[in-house]
Design an enzyme around this catalytic site. Structure first.
Site, mmCIF file in Angstrom:
data_model
loop_
_atom_site.group_PDB
_atom_site.id
_atom_site.type_symbol
_atom_site.label_atom_id
_atom_site.label_comp_id
_atom_site.label_asym_id
_atom_site.label_seq_id
_atom_site.Cartn_x
_atom_site.Cartn_y
_atom_site.Cartn_z
ATOM 1 N N CYS A 145 113.563 104.034 52.851
ATOM 2 C CA CYS A 145 113.113 105.502 52.453
ATOM 3 C C CYS A 145 113.875 106.653 53.484
ATOM 4 C CB CYS A 145 111.580 105.638 52.821
ATOM 5 S SG CYS A 145 110.963 107.319 52.988
ATOM 6 N N CYS B 163 110.885 107.716 56.078
ATOM 7 C CA CYS B 163 110.165 107.044 57.028
ATOM 8 C C CYS B 163 110.728 105.872 57.335
ATOM 9 C CB CYS B 163 108.652 106.782 56.671
ATOM 10 S SG CYS B 163 108.753 105.641 55.396
ATOM 11 N N CYS C 212 108.336 105.304 48.023
ATOM 12 C CA CYS C 212 107.998 104.930 49.252
ATOM 13 C C CYS C 212 106.433 104.885 49.455
ATOM 14 C CB CYS C 212 108.659 105.343 50.101
ATOM 15 S SG CYS C 212 108.469 104.824 51.929
ATOM 16 N N CYS D 203 105.106 106.160 51.954
ATOM 17 C CA CYS D 203 104.861 107.218 52.653
ATOM 18 C C CYS D 203 104.641 108.527 51.770
ATOM 19 C CB CYS D 203 105.920 107.419 53.787
ATOM 20 S SG CYS D 203 107.267 108.185 53.005
ATOM 21 N N ASP E 77 141.061 98.778 54.323
ATOM 22 C CA ASP E 77 140.281 97.741 54.635
ATOM 23 C C ASP E 77 139.928 97.320 53.275
ATOM 24 O OD1 ASP E 77 138.351 95.959 55.222
ATOM 25 O OD2 ASP E 77 137.187 97.527 56.246
#
EC number: 6.3.5.13
Length: 462
Positions: free
Chosen positions: A226, A229, A248, A250, A376
Site C-alpha cells: 500500500c 500504510c 488496502c 487501511c 545492467d
C-alpha cells in the site's frame, strides 16, 4: 544568432547527419542549446493551444504518437518528438525541426496549435524548467534500467520534482497503478503549494477480457504494498504486473477513474468501450496487447481534455501507424516481420505472452547493453522466458549480450537445438529473414540500440 537562424542551422545540421546515415535526433539539439541556451523557453511562444507531456516507464512513445495522431485528425498542427528522442537535446531537435517546417510552410513567425512531448522520467524536471506544459500524463512505473534510475522511489521523486516546478500543471494518472497514487498523495502534502489545488484526473480499466490468447500474465509486480500504510495490497482483478483493481485494509483504494473503460483484447487489435462524463463510445485499436490498450486509453483521456470530438478520436485510432519497433509490422521480400521493443521485465513479459503457443513463427532476440539500453542486463532473469519452452521453431539470439540471453534461455528450459547465437545483428537478421518460409513470420524483440540498428537494416531493404 537569432531564433530563425537557430532553426535554419539546426535543420541543415540534421539533414547533413541524415545524409551520413545517422539518426540525428539528439546531436543537433545539443549544439542548438549550447549556442542558443534559451531556445526551449522561447519555442513555447510559438504554441497557441495545449502543451502535453507524456512520461512513465512503458508506453510513452505510443501514447504520445496516438495523441499526436488524434490532434492531427482534428486538423490541429502538432509538434511531436515522434522518433522517441525524449531527453532535452532530442526534444530540442524535434521542436526546432517542427518550427522550421511550420515557418517554411506558413510563413516566418507562424505558430502551431499543439505540442506533444514524451519525456524521459529522469529529465522531466529539466524539461519542465524550460517549457510550461498544460498537461502531464504518467503512463505507469515499472523497474527499468536500474543502473540509470535506481529503484521506483527514485523515479517517482524525479517526476515529483518536475511537477513542483509548474503549479498550474494538470496531471493525468493511470488509476490502475498503485505506484502512481503516491504522486497524488505527495501533491496533496506538498507544502510548497499550500494554497494551490492541483487538478488530477485518472484513467483506467474496469474489466479486461482476453479473447484469443493467453489471459494469464506472469509479469513481475513492481508495487505490492500500500502506498500509504505499506501493508500488502489486495486485488479484486489484476490485469498484469501491479495494474488492476487494488485496495488496502487501511481504506486506501484505487481512485475512481474519470475516464474509464472495458476492453476486449485480441491478438492483433483491441476493442475499448470508453466512458467519460456519462457518455460511452466504442473504439477499435489496431495494435496488439493490453499494454497498447492502456496507451490508447491515456491518449483518449488527453484528447478529451483538448475537447476533441469522439468520432475524430475513433478515426485517428483506426488510422494510426506505429513507429518502428512498437508493434510495427513490415513486409520484406514477401515475408512478414513484427518488431517489439523490450527494455524491462514487465514489457518483455507482456510481449512474450502474445507468443505463447504461436505457430509458424520464428523469433529473433537482440540484446545490447549500451547506455541507452541500460548496462545492467540482470533484468533478463525476471522475464518469463519459460513461456518459450514449447516454442517449436528457431530462436535467433544476437547483440552485444547474446551469450547472456542464450544462457537465460537455457535456464528457462528452451530447447537448445532451436537456438542460433551470433553477436552481429545484421548478419543474424539476414540469416533469420532468409530462413522464414512463405507461411511463416519473424518476430523480433530488440533492446533500444539494437532497434536503432535494425531500423537502418530494414529500411535499406524496403
Amino acid at each position: 544568432m537569432n531564433f530563425k537562424q537557430a532553426l535554419d542551422y539546426t535543420n541543415k545540421f540534421y539533414r547533413l547527419l541524415r545524409k551520413m546515415n545517422t539518426q540525428g535526433t539528439s546531436l543537433p539539439g545539443k549544439y542548438l542549446r549550447k549556442f542558443y541556451p534559451n531556445f526551449l523557453k522561447e519555442s513555447q511562444n510559438y504554441v497557441t493551444s495545449y502543451k502535453f507531456a507524456i512520461t512513465g516507464t512503458n508506453g510513452k512513445t505510443t501514447t504520445a504518437g496516438l495523441l499526436a495522431q488524434i490532434l492531427k485528425e482534428a486538423q490541429k498542427s502538432v509538434i511531436h518528438n515522434e522518433l522517441g528522442a525524449n531527453m532535452p537535446n532530442g526534444i530540442a531537435t524535434a521542436i526546432a525541426l517542427g518550427l522550421y517546417n511550420n515557418f517554411k510552410e506558413k510563413g516566418e513567425e507562424s505558430s502551431v496549435d499543439n505540442l506533444v512531448i514524451e519525456s524521459d522520467e529522469a529529465y522531466l524536471r529539466e524539461v519542465f524548467e524550460n517549457i510550461i506544459f498544460d498537461y502531464l500524463l504518467v503512463t505507469n512505473l515499472f523497474r527499468d534500467q536500474l543502473d540509470r534510475y535506481g529503484e521506483l522511489d527514485i523515479t517517482k521523486k524525479k517526476i515529483q520534482e518536475g511537477i513542483r516546478i509548474n503549479p498550474d500543471l494538470k496531471i493525468i494518472l493511470n488509476a490502475d497503478d498503485p505506484g502512481l497514487y503516491e504522486i497524488e498523495k505527495n501533491i496533496k502534502n506538498d507544502m510548497l503549494l499550500p494554497k494551490k489545488k492541483r487538478k488530477v484526473l485518472y484513467f483506467g480499466f474496469e474489466d479486461v477480457e482476453f479473447c484469443d490468447f493467453d489471459a494469464q500474465s506472469n509479469s513481475p509486480s513492481e508495487v505490492i504494498y500500500c502506498p500509504v500504510c505499506k501493508k500488502p495490497l489486495k486485488y479484486t482483478k489484476r490485469f498484469y504486473s501491479q495494474l488492476g483493481l487494488w485496495s488496502c485494509a487501511c481504506r486506501t483504494k484505487r481512485p475512481r477513474p474519470d475516464v474509464c473503460a472495458n476492453v476486449k483484447v485480441f491478438k492483433n487489435y483491441s476493442i475499448l468501450n470508453v466512458r467519460y462524463e456519462g457518455k460511452s463510445i466504442m473504439y477499435k485499436l489496431n495494435l496488439s496487447g493490453l499494454y497498447n490498450a492502456y496507451n490508447a486509453l491515456g491518449a483518449i483521456a488527453c484528447a478529451y481534455m483538448a475537447q476533441i470530438d469522439r468520432k475524430i478520436i475513433a478515426a485517428a485510432l483506426d488510422n494510426y501507424k506505429p513507429v518502428f519497433g512498437r508493434s510495427q509490422r513490415e513486409v520484406i521480400q514477401g515475408k512478414e516481420l513484427k518488431v517489439h521493443l523490450i527494455k524491462n521485465p514487465t514489457g518483455a513479459c507482456e510481449v512474450l505472452r502474445s507468443l505463447k503457443n504461436s505457430k509458424n513463427t520464428k523469433l529473433m532476440i537482440a540484446i545490447n547493453d549500451k547506455y541507452a539500453d541500460g548496462r545492467d542486463v540482470s533484468w533478463l532473469w525476471d522475464v518469463d522466458f519459460e513461456i518459450l519452452q514449447k516454442f517449436d521453431n528457431k530462436i535467433y539470439v544476437t547483440g552485444t549480450r547474446a551469450d547472456d540471453m542464450a544462457l537465460r534461455l537455457k535456464y528457462a528450459g528452451v530447447n537448445l537445438s532451436h537456438l542460433v547465437i551470433e553477436n552481429d545483428i545484421k548478419k543474424t537478421f539476414n540469416f533469420a529473414l532468409k530462413s522464414v518460409e512463405p507461411d511463416e513470420k519473424l518476430v523480433i524483440l530488440p533492446t533500444y540500440t539494437a532497434l536503432l540498428k535494425l531500423d537502418k537494416i530494414i529500411k535499406s531493404k524496403l
